[in-house]
Motif scaffolding. Structure first.
Motif, mmCIF file in Angstrom:
data_model
loop_
_atom_site.group_PDB
_atom_site.id
_atom_site.type_symbol
_atom_site.label_atom_id
_atom_site.label_comp_id
_atom_site.label_asym_id
_atom_site.label_seq_id
_atom_site.Cartn_x
_atom_site.Cartn_y
_atom_site.Cartn_z
ATOM 1 N N LEU A 12 0.825 -1.215 0.000
ATOM 2 C CA LEU A 12 0.000 0.000 0.000
ATOM 3 C C LEU A 12 0.856 1.260 0.000
ATOM 4 O O LEU A 12 0.500 2.252 -0.638
ATOM 5 N N GLY A 13 1.984 1.231 0.695
ATOM 6 C CA GLY A 13 2.862 2.399 0.745
ATOM 7 C C GLY A 13 3.421 2.751 -0.616
ATOM 8 O O GLY A 13 3.326 3.887 -1.069
ATOM 9 N N ILE A 14 4.007 1.770 -1.306
ATOM 10 C CA ILE A 14 4.608 2.066 -2.609
ATOM 11 C C ILE A 14 3.536 2.389 -3.645
ATOM 12 O O ILE A 14 3.730 3.255 -4.496
ATOM 13 N N LEU A 15 2.379 1.746 -3.556
ATOM 14 C CA LEU A 15 1.306 2.051 -4.511
ATOM 15 C C LEU A 15 0.846 3.498 -4.365
ATOM 16 O O LEU A 15 0.594 4.174 -5.365
ATOM 17 N N GLY A 16 0.761 3.976 -3.132
ATOM 18 C CA GLY A 16 0.381 5.369 -2.907
ATOM 19 C C GLY A 16 1.383 6.340 -3.510
ATOM 20 O O GLY A 16 1.003 7.415 -4.004
ATOM 21 N N VAL A 17 2.652 5.971 -3.480
ATOM 22 C CA VAL A 17 3.691 6.831 -4.059
ATOM 23 C C VAL A 17 3.654 6.747 -5.581
ATOM 24 O O VAL A 17 3.706 7.769 -6.273
ATOM 25 N N VAL A 18 3.557 5.545 -6.124
ATOM 26 C CA VAL A 18 3.526 5.360 -7.577
ATOM 27 C C VAL A 18 2.372 6.153 -8.198
ATOM 28 O O VAL A 18 2.513 6.725 -9.278
ATOM 29 N N ASP A 19 1.261 6.203 -7.498
ATOM 30 C CA ASP A 19 0.105 6.949 -8.010
ATOM 31 C C ASP A 19 0.380 8.444 -8.147
ATOM 32 O O ASP A 19 -0.341 9.142 -8.850
ATOM 33 N N GLY A 42 11.455 1.459 -14.271
ATOM 34 C CA GLY A 42 11.840 0.403 -15.200
ATOM 35 C C GLY A 42 12.332 -0.833 -14.475
ATOM 36 O O GLY A 42 12.036 -1.971 -14.879
ATOM 37 N N HIS A 43 13.095 -0.634 -13.408
ATOM 38 C CA HIS A 43 13.576 -1.755 -12.588
ATOM 39 C C HIS A 43 12.390 -2.534 -12.011
ATOM 40 O O HIS A 43 12.376 -3.769 -12.048
ATOM 41 N N LEU A 44 11.410 -1.815 -11.484
ATOM 42 C CA LEU A 44 10.236 -2.481 -10.907
ATOM 43 C C LEU A 44 9.481 -3.276 -11.964
ATOM 44 O O LEU A 44 8.992 -4.376 -11.691
ATOM 45 N N LEU A 45 9.406 -2.735 -13.172
ATOM 46 C CA LEU A 45 8.742 -3.447 -14.270
ATOM 47 C C LEU A 45 9.560 -4.653 -14.740
ATOM 48 O O LEU A 45 9.012 -5.714 -15.040
ATOM 49 N N GLU A 46 10.879 -4.486 -14.798
ATOM 50 C CA GLU A 46 11.738 -5.566 -15.285
ATOM 51 C C GLU A 46 11.781 -6.756 -14.341
ATOM 52 O O GLU A 46 11.724 -7.912 -14.763
ATOM 53 N N GLY A 67 1.781 -3.949 -18.793
ATOM 54 C CA GLY A 67 0.993 -3.042 -17.974
ATOM 55 C C GLY A 67 1.848 -1.967 -17.328
ATOM 56 O O GLY A 67 3.035 -1.816 -17.609
ATOM 57 N N SER A 68 1.230 -1.251 -16.421
ATOM 58 C CA SER A 68 1.881 -0.137 -15.734
ATOM 59 C C SER A 68 2.647 -0.635 -14.505
ATOM 60 O O SER A 68 2.496 -1.779 -14.081
ATOM 61 N N VAL A 69 3.439 0.255 -13.941
ATOM 62 C CA VAL A 69 4.150 -0.068 -12.703
ATOM 63 C C VAL A 69 3.138 -0.432 -11.627
ATOM 64 O O VAL A 69 3.312 -1.410 -10.898
ATOM 65 N N ARG A 70 2.073 0.332 -11.525
ATOM 66 C CA ARG A 70 1.042 0.047 -10.513
ATOM 67 C C ARG A 70 0.476 -1.350 -10.710
ATOM 68 O O ARG A 70 0.349 -2.118 -9.748
ATOM 69 N N GLU A 71 0.124 -1.688 -11.946
ATOM 70 C CA GLU A 71 -0.449 -3.009 -12.208
ATOM 71 C C GLU A 71 0.537 -4.119 -11.855
ATOM 72 O O GLU A 71 0.149 -5.141 -11.281
ATOM 73 N N GLN A 72 1.816 -3.924 -12.184
ATOM 74 C CA GLN A 72 2.818 -4.935 -11.858
ATOM 75 C C GLN A 72 2.954 -5.092 -10.353
ATOM 76 O O GLN A 72 3.022 -6.203 -9.836
ATOM 77 N N LEU A 73 3.001 -3.982 -9.620
ATOM 78 C CA LEU A 73 3.115 -4.053 -8.164
ATOM 79 C C LEU A 73 1.886 -4.708 -7.548
ATOM 80 O O LEU A 73 2.009 -5.468 -6.573
ATOM 81 N N GLU A 74 0.712 -4.437 -8.082
ATOM 82 C CA GLU A 74 -0.508 -5.079 -7.577
ATOM 83 C C GLU A 74 -0.453 -6.592 -7.794
ATOM 84 O O GLU A 74 -0.820 -7.363 -6.899
ATOM 85 N N ARG A 75 0.004 -7.027 -8.983
ATOM 86 C CA ARG A 75 0.116 -8.464 -9.245
ATOM 87 C C ARG A 75 1.142 -9.104 -8.308
ATOM 88 O O ARG A 75 0.933 -10.204 -7.801
#
Length: 188
Positions: A12-19, A42-46, A67-75
């Motif tokens: 939840l913390g990183i998602l709030g920042v990514v948004d 890019g690192h988070l996506l890779e 997808g987006s960084v948010r979508e990747q972090l959610e998965r």
């Protein structure tokens, strides 16, 4: 609280920042040496797909993101934080694979926690926005970093230990152990 539930909370913390990342922020320097917000995203996506695959005990190559960084972090949060019977989910049990290496699954889960909190802090610091996690999340983070700090340094994942007073807040001690300066600012 179980590790997988703490991981979900950490997400939840990183998602709030990514948004809060806007196009104008992509070139902003982060505490990760040599990485701006674009490179860290890019690192988070890779590396998200291999970490996500590891939760399913599958070897997935880096860079298979969609997808987006948010979508990747959610998965990633769902893969490692799934609440099966509110017990330790299968992702954290036994061994898993990252690239060609077999690793203890709970160690990889700890890496995911580090990605969420450390990179969440990196992005928040770069953007100048607040972020925080519970003491339970931070205690688990510190324990995970402590058990892998030497290996992380030898792999170039962590920098040299940054001295932090022993009575500093737990987040600052975890940051220092990971090689981050808790006092870092984009202008420092």
């Amino acid at each position: 609280m179980e590790k997988h539930m703490l991981l979900r909370e950490a997400a939840l913390g990183i998602l709030g920042v990514v948004d809060r990342i806007g196009e104008a922020d992509l070139g902003t320097v982060t505490p990760c040496s040599g990485w701006d917000v674009r490179a860290l995203s890019g690192h988070l996506l890779e590396w998200g797909p291999p970490l996500e695959g590891a939760a399913r005990k599958e070897s997935v190559p880096p860079g298979a993101a969609y997808g987006s960084v948010r979508e990747q972090l959610e998965r990633l949060a769902e893969a490692w934080g799934a609440p099966e019977a509110w017990g330790a989910p299968e992702a954290w049990a036994g061994e898993t694979r990252m690239a060609t290496a077999a690793l203890p699954a709970d160690r990889v889960g700890g890496m995911v926690l580090g990605e969420f909190v450390l990179h969440g802090w990196d992005l928040a610091r770069a953007l100048g926005v607040p972020v925080g996690w519970s003491d339970d999340v931070l205690r688990l983070l510190y324990a995970e970093i402590a058990r892998s700090a030497d290996q992380g340094r030898s792999m170039g994942v962590y920098g040299p230990d940054v001295p932090v007073p022993p009575d500093a807040p737990l987040l600052e001690r975890a940051l220092g152990l990971s090689g981050r300066d808790p006092r870092w600012t984009p202008t420092a």
